[in-house]
Scaffold this motif. Structure first.
Motif, PDB file in Angstrom:
ATOM      1  N   GLN A 179      -3.365  56.576 -19.169  1.00 25.43           N
ATOM      2  CA  GLN A 179      -4.424  57.437 -18.846  1.00 25.43           C
ATOM      3  C   GLN A 179      -5.448  56.814 -20.043  1.00 25.43           C
ATOM      4  O   GLN A 179      -6.041  57.947 -20.490  1.00 25.43           O
ATOM      5  CB  GLN A 179      -3.931  58.900 -19.204  1.00 25.43           C
ATOM      6  N   ARG A 180      -5.852  55.693 -20.212  1.00 27.49           N
ATOM      7  CA  ARG A 180      -6.675  55.383 -21.006  1.00 27.49           C
ATOM      8  C   ARG A 180      -7.632  54.012 -20.500  1.00 27.49           C
ATOM      9  O   ARG A 180      -7.165  53.505 -19.573  1.00 27.49           O
ATOM     10  CB  ARG A 180      -6.112  54.605 -22.323  1.00 27.49           C
ATOM     11  N   ALA A 181      -8.857  54.114 -20.866  1.00 24.14           N
ATOM     12  CA  ALA A 181      -9.813  53.045 -20.488  1.00 24.14           C
ATOM     13  C   ALA A 181     -10.375  52.593 -22.050  1.00 24.14           C
ATOM     14  O   ALA A 181     -10.738  53.514 -23.011  1.00 24.14           O
ATOM     15  CB  ALA A 181     -10.840  53.580 -19.679  1.00 24.14           C
ATOM     16  N   PHE A 182     -10.412  51.144 -22.198  1.00 29.13           N
ATOM     17  CA  PHE A 182     -10.861  50.580 -23.422  1.00 29.13           C
ATOM     18  C   PHE A 182     -12.297  49.948 -22.848  1.00 29.13           C
ATOM     19  O   PHE A 182     -12.262  49.178 -22.103  1.00 29.13           O
ATOM     20  CB  PHE A 182      -9.953  49.500 -23.814  1.00 29.13           C
ATOM     21  N   VAL A 183     -13.274  50.567 -23.505  1.00 35.18           N
ATOM     22  CA  VAL A 183     -14.675  50.112 -23.089  1.00 35.18           C
ATOM     23  C   VAL A 183     -15.651  49.824 -24.141  1.00 35.18           C
ATOM     24  O   VAL A 183     -15.511  50.053 -25.216  1.00 35.18           O
ATOM     25  CB  VAL A 183     -15.382  51.167 -22.194  1.00 35.18           C
ATOM     26  N   GLN A 184     -16.648  49.064 -23.680  1.00 35.50           N
ATOM     27  CA  GLN A 184     -17.533  48.722 -24.721  1.00 35.50           C
ATOM     28  C   GLN A 184     -18.795  49.883 -24.749  1.00 35.50           C
ATOM     29  O   GLN A 184     -18.913  50.607 -23.879  1.00 35.50           O
ATOM     30  CB  GLN A 184     -18.389  47.244 -24.296  1.00 35.50           C
ATOM     31  N   PRO A 185     -19.504  50.164 -25.761  1.00 37.92           N
ATOM     32  CA  PRO A 185     -20.404  50.942 -25.909  1.00 37.92           C
ATOM     33  C   PRO A 185     -21.482  51.073 -24.888  1.00 37.92           C
ATOM     34  O   PRO A 185     -22.133  52.252 -24.519  1.00 37.92           O
ATOM     35  CB  PRO A 185     -20.885  51.009 -27.298  1.00 37.92           C
ATOM     36  N   GLY A 186     -21.922  49.912 -24.408  1.00 41.92           N
ATOM     37  CA  GLY A 186     -23.022  50.111 -23.582  1.00 41.92           C
ATOM     38  C   GLY A 186     -22.791  50.517 -21.926  1.00 41.92           C
ATOM     39  O   GLY A 186     -23.295  50.655 -20.924  1.00 41.92           O
ATOM     40  N   VAL A 187     -21.335  50.682 -21.782  1.00 39.42           N
ATOM     41  CA  VAL A 187     -20.961  50.877 -20.511  1.00 39.42           C
ATOM     42  C   VAL A 187     -21.583  52.042 -19.776  1.00 39.42           C
ATOM     43  O   VAL A 187     -21.272  53.167 -20.801  1.00 39.42           O
ATOM     44  CB  VAL A 187     -19.263  50.921 -20.613  1.00 39.42           C
ATOM     45  N   ILE A 188     -21.960  52.261 -18.771  1.00 38.21           N
ATOM     46  CA  ILE A 188     -22.556  53.450 -17.997  1.00 38.21           C
ATOM     47  C   ILE A 188     -21.454  54.469 -17.955  1.00 38.21           C
ATOM     48  O   ILE A 188     -20.155  54.009 -17.340  1.00 38.21           O
ATOM     49  CB  ILE A 188     -23.385  53.127 -16.966  1.00 38.21           C
ATOM     50  N   ASN A 189     -21.769  55.664 -18.065  1.00 44.79           N
ATOM     51  CA  ASN A 189     -20.845  56.679 -18.193  1.00 44.79           C
ATOM     52  C   ASN A 189     -20.238  56.565 -16.631  1.00 44.79           C
ATOM     53  O   ASN A 189     -18.840  56.776 -16.499  1.00 44.79           O
ATOM     54  CB  ASN A 189     -21.457  58.009 -18.382  1.00 44.79           C
ATOM     55  N   LEU A 190     -20.820  56.836 -15.572  1.00 47.54           N
ATOM     56  CA  LEU A 190     -20.325  56.773 -14.453  1.00 47.54           C
ATOM     57  C   LEU A 190     -19.691  55.578 -13.879  1.00 47.54           C
ATOM     58  O   LEU A 190     -18.964  55.747 -13.068  1.00 47.54           O
ATOM     59  CB  LEU A 190     -21.539  57.108 -13.429  1.00 47.54           C
ATOM     60  N   ASP A 191     -20.119  54.549 -14.588  1.00 49.04           N
ATOM     61  CA  ASP A 191     -19.242  53.513 -14.115  1.00 49.04           C
ATOM     62  C   ASP A 191     -17.564  53.381 -14.463  1.00 49.04           C
ATOM     63  O   ASP A 191     -16.798  52.674 -13.767  1.00 49.04           O
ATOM     64  CB  ASP A 191     -19.887  52.150 -14.748  1.00 49.04           C
ATOM     65  N   VAL A 192     -17.383  54.227 -15.379  1.00 47.28           N
ATOM     66  CA  VAL A 192     -15.888  54.286 -15.854  1.00 47.28           C
ATOM     67  C   VAL A 192     -15.271  55.149 -14.628  1.00 47.28           C
ATOM     68  O   VAL A 192     -14.183  54.518 -14.268  1.00 47.28           O
ATOM     69  CB  VAL A 192     -15.786  54.990 -17.132  1.00 47.28           C
ATOM     70  N   SER A 193     -15.846  56.098 -14.209  1.00 44.18           N
ATOM     71  CA  SER A 193     -15.239  56.827 -13.241  1.00 44.18           C
ATOM     72  C   SER A 193     -15.222  55.941 -11.815  1.00 44.18           C
ATOM     73  O   SER A 193     -13.922  56.037 -11.232  1.00 44.18           O
ATOM     74  CB  SER A 193     -15.980  58.046 -12.795  1.00 44.18           C
ATOM     75  N   THR A 194     -16.199  55.380 -11.523  1.00 43.65           N
ATOM     76  CA  THR A 194     -16.345  54.369 -10.251  1.00 43.65           C
ATOM     77  C   THR A 194     -15.148  53.449 -10.424  1.00 43.65           C
ATOM     78  O   THR A 194     -14.384  53.163  -9.579  1.00 43.65           O
ATOM     79  CB  THR A 194     -17.672  53.896 -10.428  1.00 43.65           C
ATOM     80  N   ALA A 195     -14.784  52.909 -11.777  1.00 44.07           N
ATOM     81  CA  ALA A 195     -13.915  51.560 -11.863  1.00 44.07           C
ATOM     82  C   ALA A 195     -12.662  52.153 -11.686  1.00 44.07           C
ATOM     83  O   ALA A 195     -11.553  51.488 -11.407  1.00 44.07           O
ATOM     84  CB  ALA A 195     -14.142  51.053 -13.022  1.00 44.07           C
ATOM     85  N   VAL A 196     -12.059  53.457 -11.964  1.00 39.22           N
ATOM     86  CA  VAL A 196     -10.846  53.991 -11.991  1.00 39.22           C
ATOM     87  C   VAL A 196     -10.406  54.831 -11.017  1.00 39.22           C
ATOM     88  O   VAL A 196      -9.366  55.201 -10.746  1.00 39.22           O
ATOM     89  CB  VAL A 196     -10.559  54.536 -13.351  1.00 39.22           C
ATOM     90  N   LYS A 197     -11.631  55.141 -10.202  1.00 42.50           N
ATOM     91  CA  LYS A 197     -11.244  55.931  -9.000  1.00 42.50           C
ATOM     92  C   LYS A 197     -10.051  55.821  -7.846  1.00 42.50           C
ATOM     93  O   LYS A 197      -9.311  56.486  -7.656  1.00 42.50           O
ATOM     94  CB  LYS A 197     -12.508  56.278  -8.285  1.00 42.50           C
ATOM     95  N   SER A 198     -10.141  54.423  -7.758  1.00 46.98           N
ATOM     96  CA  SER A 198      -8.992  53.913  -6.811  1.00 46.98           C
ATOM     97  C   SER A 198      -7.744  53.818  -7.427  1.00 46.98           C
ATOM     98  O   SER A 198      -6.696  53.970  -6.524  1.00 46.98           O
ATOM     99  CB  SER A 198      -9.226  52.531  -6.500  1.00 46.98           C
TER     100      SER A 198
END
Lengths: 415, 502
Positions: free
Chosen positions: B122-141
């Protein structure tokens, strides 16, 4: 500034409105004798008391209900124990806002008895019974229900503290949503009283759900860990997913707590029972408070092992191997759903120390902290283990307590 | 257009100092002219964040692409004593990313990689410029999402969320950014890189992570973030409920929460806010409503269904005249569209407005709303109310016409009075937009000298030279050069059609 023993006692007694005495053996902190013990009844008294301690250069250890004073290494020195047990008032409970303001020494039980009348609770389990709210916060204590409700980090909205120089400072507020200024409550949480004295807290409450049901199943440790992971990743929204492995067995028990409405819990329990391979979804006779207890004997070693959720299986396996290889007894319990487990080890110092190192080796991406241990074990291992950003932590300590008088030596890196 | 109190259209440009010159030379030599913006017209596009009332042109803008580069730039700033400000998407609403005239603006919006996702942990490792919604979009599937959902989530960055401890409509149930960040890679103002927190919870040592989250960029710069992912709920039910008055809607909110239901969200809009939203997006809210509630329940289907009956009953008992349930995702989106467009929509019914952000205990809601109305009437100003009713986070929109004589001053006065009102009721001057530049003067109303001094101890530990985002959060005289200026015209992001002002 040389002052006589008697004049110091007088000054402390004045500050604490008469509530100061010579310390007895019972006031020792992890085996280190103190000279005085004082019990302020208000934040103002506490500030005056700490002011005297600052003037006279006294080393101070803060004590709540004394339930976890043996956690963390002993302090290098203690002159004054400040007990918060007289700061035990529920100052305010606004039921409609699900918020309470409490004195630091208020026990979780007392608070819950009070707010329970309104169907509310501070949803914080107690590994050791009888702890104060501030004590639980200072040592980051939690139990099974942390999976849903979090820890003191998530439940404390604001604090009033007395700094090492006697200045009173408030942070946060009485509302859940608040981003004004630095969140000092976060800094004080888990700081083991090394940054100052907490006198009052604002806590977030939750409604007591109408129905709560535990389901459990015992199976070999590896599939148990996999089952716990599956439950944690399910859409059942469990309040707790626990795993327990008794010493000397290859089996482990998975427990899941579902809370909510009668109808909702009923249907979710059926789904959970199917996952667990249980015939009945009726639930097990388990009390959450009992599950939360560490029940460690005085000579036992307690290690808090935090791992990514996928690391729980490794912790169970490692404790099993430690039993085989090092001849210690090691039981494990804790929140598989949150990745925070407690290992309770019994054995001689050297094999126990080797087992702790093994746990540290498997806690990749996490930590293994020795909460409780006899001096013989503490002498062999670093109680805190490796900690990043120690330099910044030392700088924070130096700002808050430049003379290093609050619980010296108890914290990470010898802070 | 949004405008604001105390704004002065100076558009001042400081003379570059020797230190800044030296910094620019060094950065250009190392990273090339592509990454280091010195041209005045281009620097000017960074003069403000989402609060366009304040504008300061930074001496130099650095577009960073890696954590190591951020470390080097900060290190150079430290060595040359040049102040710096970190900026993500620039959507903040408190002037938290307002540049410093004789300082560097370090832009992190190009660091946009979702580096790694570990659904089982249950973790995502992201860079700071990543757009908030893009995280949810990326892990939705994978069956997960990232819970904090500020209204600007289509454009705001995770790094900015960390700086502001951003919330959103669903934080009533799921908490804020601080509850969903496990660890960060961090560059201190001395250019020293370290990690705060661990992938697992309860990292030992001082909770510097919890201190840095929400510190508005004043303690250093975050270059990587470990996020907690939340399992998608089995069921989501969204209700749109029409009431005759905000009193009725407030009573329904209290009844629902008093009954022990914790909805994912309860949002309220008053008549004026509804009017604006209708004008802007035609969301079809109930006719003649004096207030609407948007209520969302999520979780296991059986639980949500059971709670839904309770919620509807409480609404009806509190005087709801229409209860609409979204039948599908499209209808849900339409309901939320009205709410999420509300700030920008107010532009349809007023030439200028101030977006306020204050918090009150939920139980004080009826009293406070009445008092806001009185204050507005006394000043001859209209106030539209949009807020997170569940947690008492108010967003009064103070409407005015800057062209009308004295109206700006009266609107500013009402806006300030609303904040005092929040404090009188034991609340806060900001629930999610942050203190930034805008509310630093109000900090002394909420905290006393000892409180503020104690917070500054943390600042001193991290940033003794006050190089990291100086002049923000604390009402300190050290403004590092520039007085806040005011800009007119639309925010650059709005002009580019990239963002609504949420």
């Amino acid at each position: 500034m040389p002052t006589t023993h008697a004049s110091t006692l007088d000054a402390l007694t004045d500050a604490a409105a008469g509530h100061c005495d010579e310390a007895t053996e019972a006031d020792s902190v992890a085996g280190v004798a103190a000279r005085w013990v004082a019990s302020p009844g208000t934040t103002q008294e506490a500030a005056a008391l700490i002011g005297v301690a600052a003037d006279q250069g006294l080393h101070v250890v803060v004590r709540g209900r004394g339930t976890a004073l043996h956690w963390a290494p002993p302090p290098r020195e203690v002159d004054l124990v400040v007990s918060t047990h007289r700061l035990d008032t529920v100052v305010e409970h606004v039921a409609g806002d699900l918020v309470a303001v409490v004195g630091a020494g208020t026990t979780i039980d007392a608070l819950n008895a009070r707010v329970g009348e309104h169907g509310q609770q501070l949803a914080l389990d107690q590994p050791i019974a009888g702890s104060s709210v501030a004590g639980a916060m200072s040592t980051t204590r939690s139990g099974p229900r942390r999976l849903l409700y979090g820890t003191p980090r998530d439940l404390v909205l604001g604090t009033t503290m007395v700094r090492s120089d006697g200045v009173v400072a408030r942070t946060g507020g009485k509302v859940v949503k608040n981003v004004a200024g630095y969140d000092l409550a976060k800094l004080l949480g888990g700081a083991y009283g090394t940054l100052g004295l907490i006198t009052e807290l604002v806590v977030r409450l939750h409604p007591v759900p109408p129905v709560a049901r535990w389901l459990r199943r015992t199976m070999p440790a590896a599939p148990a860990a996999a089952m716990a992971l599956e439950l944690a990743g399910s859409q059942l929204a469990p309040t707790a997913v626990e795993v327990r492995r008794d010493a000397g067995t290859g089996d482990a028990t998975v427990l899941v707590l579902l809370e909510g409405t009668e109808r909702g819990v009923g249907e979710r329990a059926s789904d959970a029972a199917r996952l667990l391979g249980l015939d009945s979804a009726n639930g097990a006779d388990v009390a959450t408070a009992d599950l939360a207890r560490l029940d460690a004997a005085e000579d036992d070693v307690v290690v808090k092992v935090a791992v990514p959720l996928t690391g729980v299986a490794g912790v169970l396996a490692t404790t099993g191997e430690a039993e085989q290889r090092h001849g210690v007894a090691c039981r494990v319990q804790g929140s598989a759903g949150a990745g925070v487990l407690y290992a309770v080890l019994t054995g001689d110092a050297e094999p126990v120390a080797a087992s702790i190192e093994a746990l540290r080796g498997v806690a990749v991406g996490g930590s293994a902290v020795v909460l409780q241990a006899p001096a013989s074990v503490r002498a062999l291992v670093d109680s805190w283990g490796p900690v990043a950003a120690l330099d910044l932590m030392r700088r924070v300590k130096a700002e808050f307590d430049p003379s290093n008088r609050f619980a010296p030596g108890r914290f990470v890196g010898g802070i | 257009m949004t405008t604001h109190p105390t704004s002065v259209d100076t558009r001042a440009e400081a003379q570059p100092t020797e230190a800044v010159d030296a910094l620019v030379r060094r950065l250009v030599a190392t990273y090339g002219a592509q990454a280091v913006i010195t041209d005045e017209a281009r620097r000017r596009t960074y003069e403000c964040d989402g609060l366009a009332a304040y504008a300061v042109v930074p001496a130099v803008v650095v577009l960073t692409t890696s954590a190591e580069q951020v470390r080097q730039v900060v290190s150079a700033c430290d060595e040359l004593r040049v102040p710096f400000v970190a900026r993500g998407s620039g959507t903040g609403l408190s002037g938290g990313a307002l540049p410093v005239a004789d300082g560097a603006l370090i832009v992190l919006s190009q660091m946009r990689d979702i580096v790694h996702v570990d659904p089982a942990a249950q973790r995502a490792f992201v860079q700071p410029g990543v757009i908030n919604l893009d995280v949810s979009t990326a892990v939705k599937s994978l069956g997960y999402y990232y819970a904090p959902d500020p209204s600007s989530q289509q454009v705001c960055s995770i790094g900015g969320n960390v700086a502001e401890n951003s919330g959103g409509a669903h934080c009533l149930k799921y908490g804020f950014t601080t509850n969903h960040v496990l660890a960060v890679d961090f560059v201190g103002p001395d250019g020293h890189a370290t990690t705060l927190g661990t992938t697992a919870p309860d990292a030992p040592g001082y909770d510097l992570l919890g201190t840095v989250v929400g510190s508005e960029g004043t303690l250093g710069i975050v270059t990587a973030v470990t996020l907690k992912l939340t399992r998608l709920p089995q069921s989501v039910r969204t209700l749109l409920v029409g009431f005759r008055s905000t009193d009725d809607a407030g009573a329904a909110t209290s009844a629902i929460i008093g009954a022990g239901v914790v909805p994912a969200a309860i949002e309220m809009m008053d008549a004026l806010a509804i009017e604006a939203a209708e004008a802007a997006v035609g969301c079809g809210y109930p006719d003649q409503a004096g207030a609407v509630l948007v209520i969302e329940l999520d979780g296991p289907t059986a639980e949500v269904d059971a709670q839904l009956d309770d919620v509807v009953r409480h609404c009806e008992e509190s005087g709801a005249f229409e209860v609409r349930q979204a039948a599908d995702d499209a209808e849900r989106a339409l309901i939320w569209r009205g709410r999420k467009s509300a700030f920008a929509a107010v532009g349809r019914i007023s030439p200028d407005y101030i977006v306020q952000d204050g918090v009150i205990p939920r139980t004080a809601l009826p009293q406070v709303l009445h008092r806001i109305r009185e204050l507005a009437d006394e000043a001859g100003i209209r106030v539209a109310n949009v807020f997170h009713a569940g947690d008492g986070n108010l967003h009064p929109l103070v409407l005015f016409d800057a062209e009308a004589d004295g109206e700006t001053e009266r609107a500013e006065k009402v806006s300030a009075q609303i904040l005092k009102l929040c404090l009188e009721h034991g609340g806060s001057i900001t629930g999610e937009h942050g203190v930034g530049t805008d509310k630093a003067p109000y900090m002394a109303d909420m905290f006393n000298e000892g409180d503020l001094d104690t917070m500054q101890l943390v600042r001193c530990a991290f940033d003794p030279q006050h190089l990291s985002n100086p002049g923000k959060v604390f009402p300190t005289p050290r403004l590092c050069g520039e007085r806040p200026g005011r800009r007119s015209g639309a925010h650059p992001l709005q002009e580019a059609g990239l963002a609504e002002v949420f």
